[in-house]
Motif scaffolding. Structure first.
Motif, mmCIF file in Angstrom:
data_model
loop_
_atom_site.group_PDB
_atom_site.id
_atom_site.type_symbol
_atom_site.label_atom_id
_atom_site.label_comp_id
_atom_site.label_asym_id
_atom_site.label_seq_id
_atom_site.Cartn_x
_atom_site.Cartn_y
_atom_site.Cartn_z
ATOM 1 N N MET A 1 41.869 49.903 28.888
ATOM 2 C CA MET A 1 42.182 48.716 28.088
ATOM 3 C C MET A 1 42.606 47.595 29.029
ATOM 4 S SD MET A 1 44.987 48.099 25.020
ATOM 5 C CE MET A 1 44.018 48.680 23.634
ATOM 6 N N ARG A 2 41.923 46.463 28.940
ATOM 7 C CA ARG A 2 42.213 45.355 29.851
ATOM 8 C C ARG A 2 41.745 44.030 29.263
ATOM 9 N NH1 ARG A 2 39.354 47.514 35.098
ATOM 10 N NH2 ARG A 2 40.823 49.205 34.653
ATOM 11 N N ALA A 3 42.237 42.948 29.831
ATOM 12 C CA ALA A 3 41.874 41.604 29.378
ATOM 13 C C ALA A 3 41.672 40.695 30.578
ATOM 14 C CB ALA A 3 42.946 41.029 28.455
ATOM 15 N N ASP B 1 47.495 37.514 25.513
ATOM 16 C CA ASP B 1 48.528 36.487 25.663
ATOM 17 C C ASP B 1 49.138 36.493 27.064
ATOM 18 O OD1 ASP B 1 48.143 35.734 23.047
ATOM 19 O OD2 ASP B 1 49.891 36.796 22.265
ATOM 20 N N ALA B 2 49.114 37.647 27.734
ATOM 21 C CA ALA B 2 49.738 37.766 29.052
ATOM 22 C C ALA B 2 48.874 37.203 30.175
ATOM 23 C CB ALA B 2 50.070 39.229 29.350
ATOM 24 N N LEU B 3 47.663 36.781 29.867
ATOM 25 C CA LEU B 3 46.785 36.261 30.919
ATOM 26 C C LEU B 3 47.358 35.003 31.566
ATOM 27 C CD1 LEU B 3 43.212 36.789 29.431
ATOM 28 C CD2 LEU B 3 44.176 37.905 31.449
ATOM 29 N N ARG C 1 45.928 37.257 39.844
ATOM 30 C CA ARG C 1 47.176 37.895 39.446
ATOM 31 C C ARG C 1 46.834 39.102 38.581
ATOM 32 N NH1 ARG C 1 50.432 37.344 34.904
ATOM 33 N NH2 ARG C 1 49.042 35.706 34.136
ATOM 34 N N ILE C 2 47.310 40.276 38.971
ATOM 35 C CA ILE C 2 46.993 41.517 38.264
ATOM 36 C C ILE C 2 48.295 42.146 37.782
ATOM 37 C CG2 ILE C 2 45.881 43.776 38.402
ATOM 38 C CD1 ILE C 2 44.200 42.670 40.719
ATOM 39 N N THR C 3 48.395 42.355 36.475
ATOM 40 C CA THR C 3 49.624 42.889 35.891
ATOM 41 C C THR C 3 49.305 44.046 34.948
ATOM 42 O OG1 THR C 3 49.517 41.223 34.128
ATOM 43 C CG2 THR C 3 50.856 40.703 36.054
ATOM 44 N N GLY D 1 45.185 30.400 35.177
ATOM 45 C CA GLY D 1 44.609 30.827 36.443
ATOM 46 C C GLY D 1 43.929 32.181 36.345
ATOM 47 N N PRO D 2 43.241 32.585 37.408
ATOM 48 C CA PRO D 2 42.527 33.864 37.414
ATOM 49 C C PRO D 2 43.506 35.027 37.302
ATOM 50 C CG PRO D 2 41.826 32.466 39.245
ATOM 51 C CD PRO D 2 43.058 31.846 38.672
ATOM 52 N N SER D 3 43.315 35.850 36.304
ATOM 53 C CA SER D 3 44.232 36.968 36.109
ATOM 54 C C SER D 3 43.540 38.105 35.367
ATOM 55 C CB SER D 3 45.482 36.523 35.349
ATOM 56 O OG SER D 3 45.134 35.955 34.100
#
Length: 217
Positions: free
Chosen positions: A143-145, A93-95, A177-179, A98-100
């Motif tokens: 763990m990543r999306a 959901d946090a994606l 965007r990388i979070t 745009g590219p993230s």
């Protein structure tokens, strides 16, 4: 639907817990990377799509899963029960638009969840990454999306333990965007092959340092 890539090497003990907790709408893709136990059979019994990745290596397994995925959004996580699939919807959901890339920042829960040598190695690499890529990250966790088409466009080439770092480096270079979001990190089930052993940590750090040296800024 979201596809969940689960690199797997001898995880027959952990897979039932992991797959039973997979959220609705998240399809598990278990990538068997040369297991000598019944991992593939267990995964199939729990309804996972099983992919064979005969080339050994964490990156090889992840990339085989990425190629097998069909959903727009893909997640990656370990299959050893150290991470809870129930956390995945928050990352997806946090994606946003745009590219993230969304990373799960591991927060240890339980004794022995994250050995000191592994935490130190991770911290050193994260600082090196931040200097190189101008990111502000604390963890290079598994763990990543992200979106599948975007990951394929990055042209990830490492097939060993450098794959997760190469993903972040190339995503940063491409302006993504990388979070980070906090996720619980528990003691794994079964024998550790990477971060739970000093030798595994050394191999992972060595592969990631190689990627730092090879991937153009």
């Amino acid at each position: 639907m979201v596809d969940v890539i689960l690199p797997c090497l001898n995880e027959e003990e952990a897979l039932p817990w992991v797959l039973a907790r997979m959220p609705d709408g998240f399809r598990p893709i278990v990538v068997d990377n040369g297991s000598t136990d019944d991992s593939a059979a267990v995964a199939s019994a729990y309804g996972a799509h099983v992919v064979q990745a005969p080339q050994r290596g964490f990156g090889a397994a992840c990339h085989a899963g990425l190629l097998a995925a069909t959903a727009d959004i893909v997640c990656v996580m370990d299959a050893d029960a150290s991470l809870d699939p129930g956390e995945l919807p928050r990352l997806a959901d946090a994606l946003g638009e745009g590219p993230s890339l969304v990373l799960g920042r591991r927060r240890p829960h339980g004794r022995g969840a994250w050995p000191l040598h592994a935490r130190v190695g991770n911290s050193v690499l994260a600082r090196s990454l931040n200097r190189r890529a101008r990111t502000v990250l604390h963890d290079l966790g598994p763990m990543r999306a992200a979106r599948r088409d975007g990951l394929l466009a990055l042209g990830l080439a490492d097939r060993r333990f450098g794959y997760p770092l190469e993903m972040v480096l190339k995503a940063a270079a491409a302006g993504w965007r990388i979070t980070e979001l906090d996720v619980a990190y528990r003691p794994r089930v079964g024998r550790s092959k990477v971060t739970g052993t000093v030798g595994g940590t050394v191999r992972a750090v060595r592969d990631m340092r190689r990627v730092l040296a090879e991937v153009a800024p």
